[in-house]
Design an enzyme around this catalytic site. Sequence first.
Site, PDB file in Angstrom:
ATOM      1  N   LYS A   9      47.590  49.231  61.117  1.00  0.00           N
ATOM      2  CA  LYS A   9      47.887  50.103  62.246  1.00  0.00           C
ATOM      3  C   LYS A   9      48.539  51.380  61.720  1.00  0.00           C
ATOM      4  O   LYS A   9      49.408  51.330  60.858  1.00  0.00           O
ATOM      5  CB  LYS A   9      48.828  49.371  63.216  1.00  0.00           C
ATOM      6  CG  LYS A   9      49.371  50.193  64.370  1.00  0.00           C
ATOM      7  CD  LYS A   9      50.733  50.840  64.157  1.00  0.00           C
ATOM      8  CE  LYS A   9      51.780  50.067  63.474  1.00  0.00           C
ATOM      9  NZ  LYS A   9      53.043  50.852  63.248  1.00  0.00           N
ATOM     10  N   PRO A  96      51.223  45.621  52.431  1.00  0.00           N
ATOM     11  CA  PRO A  96      52.629  45.436  52.037  1.00  0.00           C
ATOM     12  C   PRO A  96      53.489  44.974  53.209  1.00  0.00           C
ATOM     13  O   PRO A  96      53.189  45.248  54.374  1.00  0.00           O
ATOM     14  CB  PRO A  96      53.059  46.832  51.557  1.00  0.00           C
ATOM     15  CG  PRO A  96      51.798  47.578  51.298  1.00  0.00           C
ATOM     16  CD  PRO A  96      50.767  47.003  52.214  1.00  0.00           C
ATOM     17  N   ILE A  97      54.582  44.308  52.862  1.00  0.00           N
ATOM     18  CA  ILE A  97      55.509  43.788  53.865  1.00  0.00           C
ATOM     19  C   ILE A  97      56.476  44.887  54.293  1.00  0.00           C
ATOM     20  O   ILE A  97      56.892  45.715  53.489  1.00  0.00           O
ATOM     21  CB  ILE A  97      56.303  42.597  53.289  1.00  0.00           C
ATOM     22  CG1 ILE A  97      55.359  41.576  52.639  1.00  0.00           C
ATOM     23  CG2 ILE A  97      57.153  41.937  54.368  1.00  0.00           C
ATOM     24  CD1 ILE A  97      54.308  41.025  53.543  1.00  0.00           C
ATOM     25  N   GLY A 102      52.123  47.892  60.590  1.00  0.00           N
ATOM     26  CA  GLY A 102      51.861  46.802  61.527  1.00  0.00           C
ATOM     27  C   GLY A 102      51.313  45.541  60.927  1.00  0.00           C
ATOM     28  O   GLY A 102      50.612  44.793  61.615  1.00  0.00           O
ATOM     29  N   ASP A 138      54.515  46.274  68.763  1.00  0.00           N
ATOM     30  CA  ASP A 138      53.221  46.750  68.277  1.00  0.00           C
ATOM     31  C   ASP A 138      52.086  45.748  68.479  1.00  0.00           C
ATOM     32  O   ASP A 138      50.917  46.094  68.289  1.00  0.00           O
ATOM     33  CB  ASP A 138      53.301  47.086  66.776  1.00  0.00           C
ATOM     34  CG  ASP A 138      54.008  48.399  66.501  1.00  0.00           C
ATOM     35  OD1 ASP A 138      54.223  49.174  67.455  1.00  0.00           O
ATOM     36  OD2 ASP A 138      54.338  48.650  65.329  1.00  0.00           O
TER      37      ASP A 138
END
Length: 277
Positions: A9, A96-97, A102, A138
């Site tokens: 996102k 990635p964290i 999102g 989100d």
Amino acid sequence: MIVEPAPAKINLALHVRRRRPDGYHELETLFVFAADGDSVTVVPDATDRFAITGPFAAALAGAAEADNLVIRAAHAFRAAFDIAQPHAITLDKHLPIASGIGGGSADAAATLRALAGLHGIAPDDPRLFVIAEALGADVPACLLGRATLGTGKGEALLPVEGLAGMPLLLVNPGVAVSTAAVFARWDGEDRGGIAADGDLLARALVGRNDLQAPAVAIAPAIAAVLALLDAAAGVRLARMSGSGATCFALFESVAARDAAAARAAAEGWWTLATTLT
């Protein structure tokens, strides 16, 4: 078996208007989605099982399973639709964290879509969106999965004409930024809403990300990423997405995008060269 994509996102613009009594912030944002991201696979099984694969699986390995949005989405789905069937769910983690694109929200939304498909439930069933809103601000946008203007805390969605096929580059400098910490540094000033007129790119260009400055204060590496993207040939728009630390750039051509991706990768940063859907 259902394999459901969980695309990244991107917030083309993100205007923070005020803090709400419920603790969320009143937002206006332009959501768009990449062609690539994570994926969620769901199959019926004798018992509930959950596995994480992919290049960012290790980043989630230490977290409590009950805290994972995929598991929370699955439990909420079964409760809402009174489904006893256990499932084996695999999250293939490529984003990635804590990166502002999102990932967790997209994974939760993909889980809801996959379970709905598996059990013959329409993807636009209103109960899915009730679950999504409860999971995070989100998640409804990720469940809808198309270009939208989001208002409220991000859950009130108005579809808009998108920029399908436009070359997109995502770059993360390898730092995780806490959304709560970024919002805590927001200066509280309402700088106005998103432009009501013009096409999506024009509205984004005159917009901004009100969380960019506080995120840069926490993670100065974001500024270096933005400087590289701003200076790239053929760039139409470069900005941070969400609360960071991932930044994005829209390009006039695939060649220009790929040249910028090579320069970003040479810095040791995570990159994803893709397109908008």
